[in-house]
Design an enzyme around this catalytic site. Sequence first.
Site, PDB file in Angstrom:
ATOM      1  N   LYS A 202      52.150  40.317  53.057  1.00 20.32           N
ATOM      2  CA  LYS A 202      52.121  41.757  52.822  1.00 20.32           C
ATOM      3  C   LYS A 202      50.748  42.063  52.219  1.00 20.32           C
ATOM      4  O   LYS A 202      50.248  41.301  51.389  1.00 20.32           O
ATOM      5  CB  LYS A 202      53.237  42.098  51.824  1.00 20.32           C
ATOM      6  CG  LYS A 202      53.222  43.501  51.338  1.00 20.32           C
ATOM      7  CD  LYS A 202      54.357  44.305  51.969  1.00 20.32           C
ATOM      8  CE  LYS A 202      54.150  45.781  51.710  1.00 20.32           C
ATOM      9  NZ  LYS A 202      54.026  46.564  52.950  1.00 20.32           N
ATOM     10  N   LYS A 238      33.378  37.983  42.659  1.00 25.60           N
ATOM     11  CA  LYS A 238      33.533  38.560  41.326  1.00 25.60           C
ATOM     12  C   LYS A 238      32.167  38.889  40.734  1.00 25.60           C
ATOM     13  O   LYS A 238      31.203  38.136  40.917  1.00 25.60           O
ATOM     14  CB  LYS A 238      34.252  37.565  40.422  1.00 25.60           C
ATOM     15  CG  LYS A 238      35.653  37.230  40.926  1.00 25.60           C
ATOM     16  CD  LYS A 238      36.169  35.939  40.331  1.00 25.60           C
ATOM     17  CE  LYS A 238      37.479  35.551  40.998  1.00 25.60           C
ATOM     18  NZ  LYS A 238      37.888  34.179  40.674  1.00 25.60           N
ATOM     19  N   GLU A 276      45.403  31.923  40.691  1.00 27.02           N
ATOM     20  CA  GLU A 276      44.967  33.305  40.888  1.00 27.02           C
ATOM     21  C   GLU A 276      46.104  34.185  41.395  1.00 27.02           C
ATOM     22  O   GLU A 276      46.885  33.770  42.257  1.00 27.02           O
ATOM     23  CB  GLU A 276      43.814  33.350  41.902  1.00 27.02           C
ATOM     24  CG  GLU A 276      42.562  32.631  41.411  1.00 27.02           C
ATOM     25  CD  GLU A 276      41.328  32.915  42.257  1.00 27.02           C
ATOM     26  OE1 GLU A 276      40.228  32.851  41.712  1.00 27.02           O
ATOM     27  OE2 GLU A 276      41.471  33.193  43.468  1.00 27.02           O
ATOM     28  N   ARG A 292      39.471  23.358  40.225  1.00 22.29           N
ATOM     29  CA  ARG A 292      38.129  23.040  39.714  1.00 22.29           C
ATOM     30  C   ARG A 292      37.806  23.978  38.565  1.00 22.29           C
ATOM     31  O   ARG A 292      38.561  24.880  38.268  1.00 22.29           O
ATOM     32  CB  ARG A 292      37.098  23.254  40.820  1.00 22.29           C
ATOM     33  CG  ARG A 292      37.226  24.659  41.372  1.00 22.29           C
ATOM     34  CD  ARG A 292      36.103  25.082  42.258  1.00 22.29           C
ATOM     35  NE  ARG A 292      36.425  26.276  43.012  1.00 22.29           N
ATOM     36  CZ  ARG A 292      36.288  27.524  42.590  1.00 22.29           C
ATOM     37  NH1 ARG A 292      35.854  27.765  41.362  1.00 22.29           N
ATOM     38  NH2 ARG A 292      36.607  28.547  43.349  1.00 22.29           N
TER      39      ARG A 292
HETATM   40  P1  ADP Z   1      39.905  32.767  49.238  1.00 25.75           P
HETATM   41  O1  ADP Z   1      40.471  31.397  49.107  1.00 25.75           O
HETATM   42  O2  ADP Z   1      39.154  32.948  50.506  1.00 25.75           O
HETATM   43  O3  ADP Z   1      39.161  33.237  48.022  1.00 25.75           O
HETATM   44  P2  ADP Z   1      42.253  34.313  48.477  1.00 25.75           P
HETATM   45  O4  ADP Z   1      43.581  34.065  49.053  1.00 25.75           O
HETATM   46  O5  ADP Z   1      42.000  33.879  47.079  1.00 25.75           O
HETATM   47  O6  ADP Z   1      41.141  33.726  49.458  1.00 25.75           O
HETATM   48  O7  ADP Z   1      41.940  35.844  48.576  1.00 25.75           O
HETATM   49  C1  ADP Z   1      40.671  36.361  48.233  1.00 25.75           C
HETATM   50  C2  ADP Z   1      40.788  37.842  47.940  1.00 25.75           C
HETATM   51  O8  ADP Z   1      41.333  38.536  49.072  1.00 25.75           O
HETATM   52  C3  ADP Z   1      41.708  38.195  46.808  1.00 25.75           C
HETATM   53  O9  ADP Z   1      41.062  38.089  45.546  1.00 25.75           O
HETATM   54  C4  ADP Z   1      42.061  39.608  47.157  1.00 25.75           C
HETATM   55  O10 ADP Z   1      40.992  40.447  46.810  1.00 25.75           O
HETATM   56  C5  ADP Z   1      42.173  39.598  48.648  1.00 25.75           C
HETATM   57  N1  ADP Z   1      43.549  39.319  49.107  1.00 25.75           N
HETATM   58  C6  ADP Z   1      44.077  38.124  49.416  1.00 25.75           C
HETATM   59  N2  ADP Z   1      45.372  38.235  49.797  1.00 25.75           N
HETATM   60  C7  ADP Z   1      45.676  39.548  49.734  1.00 25.75           C
HETATM   61  C8  ADP Z   1      46.864  40.323  49.992  1.00 25.75           C
HETATM   62  N3  ADP Z   1      47.988  39.767  50.405  1.00 25.75           N
HETATM   63  N4  ADP Z   1      46.790  41.655  49.794  1.00 25.75           N
HETATM   64  C9  ADP Z   1      45.654  42.255  49.372  1.00 25.75           C
HETATM   65  N5  ADP Z   1      44.509  41.587  49.118  1.00 25.75           N
HETATM   66  C10 ADP Z   1      44.509  40.252  49.296  1.00 25.75           C
END
Ligand code: ADP
Length: 449
Positions: A202, A238, A276, A292
Site C-alpha cells: 500500500k 535524508k 526503518e 550497518r
Molecule cells: P531503500 O532500501 O531503497 O531505501 P525503502 O524500502 O527503505 O527503500 O524505501 C525508501 C523510501 O521510499 C522510504 O523512506 C519512503 O520514503 C518511500 N517508501 C517506501 N515504501 C513506501 C510505501 N509503501 N509508501 C510510501 N512511501 C514508501
Amino acid sequence: MSFKVLIANRGEIALRAIRACKELNISTVSVYSEGDKDLKHLKFSDETVCIGPPSPLESYLNTPVILSAAELTQVNAIYPGYGFLAEDSNFAEMCEKSGFKFIGPTSETIKNMGDKITAKTLAEEAGIQIVPGYKEDIPDDEEEFKKIAKDIGYPIMIKATAGGGGRGMRVVEHEDDLISHAEITMQEAKNAFGNEKIYLEKFIANPRHIEVQIVGDGKGHAIHLGTRDCSMQRRHQKIIEEAPARNINKDSLNKTYEACVNLCKKIKYEGVGTIEFLYENDEFYFIEMNTRIQVEHPVTEMITGFDLVKAQLRIALNMNISLNQNDIKFSGHSMECRINAEDPETFQPSPGKITKMHTPGGFGIRYDSHIYGGYTVPPYYDSLLAKIITQANSRDSSIKRMISALDEFFIEGIKTNHSLHQKILHDDTFLKNKHTINYLENEFLKNGS
Ligand code: ADP
C-alpha cells in the site's frame, strides 16, 4: 590481546572509525583509492594501503583487493562503515571464510535483511507492523494480479525485493498502469540488482520517516536506543535528521520498541542496526532494516552518550560491553545537517577544490567531517562533505544552536547545500515539526522558499 582493524571505507565515516579505534587502542589500516590519497584520515591511520584506481568498482567495491590488503597487513577484522560493501552479504561471507571478522552481523543476517520480502516476513513474525501488501509470487494471470492490487487499494507501490538506495520502486495510482509499471520495475530490478522479483505495498501517502536504533550482542540479547526522525528528505535521501522523534503516540512507540528488540533477539542480531518505519496516523509501518551504522548515528549518540561505533568494535572483537536497557538514558534533543557538495537549487554535484573554509564549534556542537581548506573533493563518490550536529535541552534550542553553527560555517571554492539548510531551519512547517517525507520536494522547494 591487541587488535588491528582494516577500514574499508573513505570520508567522514573512515575518520569516525579511526577515532573510535584509537580510544580502544586498536591499530588501524586504511585502504584508499588513487583518487583519495589526500584524505584526512590517512594521516591518522597506523598503516595505509592503496587499493586501486578511483572508480569504486576498482577500489572500495573490489572485494579481492580489499581481502588481499587485509591479508598483507594481517588485520583481525574489517570495518565496512556505510555504503560500499557494508550490506554486501557476499563480502561478509568472504570475510568469514578468510578468517577476518566482518564488523557487523553475520552474512546470513545481511542476506535475509537485504531481501525485502524475507525481511518483512521476519519482522512480521517478531510482532512488527508491516505495510499492508502482497509478498507472494506475482501471478501470471493479469486479472488475478489486478484483483490483488485492487484489494490492497490504490495507490500502491511496486517494489523490487532486492531494491535499495531508493531504487526499484514505483507508485501506481490507477489500475490501467499496473501491468506496465510492474513490467518496467521488473526490468529495472533485473538490470540493477540481478533479481527481477517484485512485491506490492500500500502506498502510504504522507508519512514521516521514523527509525529505531538497535544494538545486539549476537547471542540473543538486544536493546534499543530510541528513535530518529529523518522526514526531511529529497528523492529518499535524508538531509536533516533528529533524535528523538517528537509527537509520537506512546502506545505505538512502546509496542514498536518491544517488537524491534524482539526481532533482534530472535535473529541473534550482532552489532548496531536500524529498523526503518513510515509513520502515519499514530501507526508505525516497517519498511526495512539496515544492518550497518547509519550516516545519522551521531544524533542518537548525542542524546544517549552511547558510542555506537565503539559498540560495533567491542561486540565484533569480543571486548567487554554492557548492553543494559535500563542504563540507556535519553537527554535533550539532537539534530544533524548533512552538508553536501552540490548546487543548493539544481542539486547537481559540485566537486572541486575547497579554497577556504571555517568549521563551527562551541557548546553542544559536533562536527564530523573529513574535509579541510585546500582539499579537492573528488567527483567519484557521494557528495557528503560534513555533518553538523547539535545537542541541546529542547528541539527549539537544538535548532537555534544549529542556526548559529551554520552561520559560522563557510566553504569557498565549491557549491554546497549550506543555504538550503539555513532556509529549512527558518521554515515554519519545520519549526512546528509538521513536515512529512514529501514536504521538502512537494512544497518547500516548489514554493521557492
Ligand atoms: P531503500 O532500501 O531503497 O531505501 P525503502 O524500502 O527503505 O527503500 O524505501 C525508501 C523510501 O521510499 C522510504 O523512506 C519512503 O520514503 C518511500 N517508501 C517506501 N515504501 C513506501 C510505501 N509503501 N509508501 C510510501 N512511501 C514508501
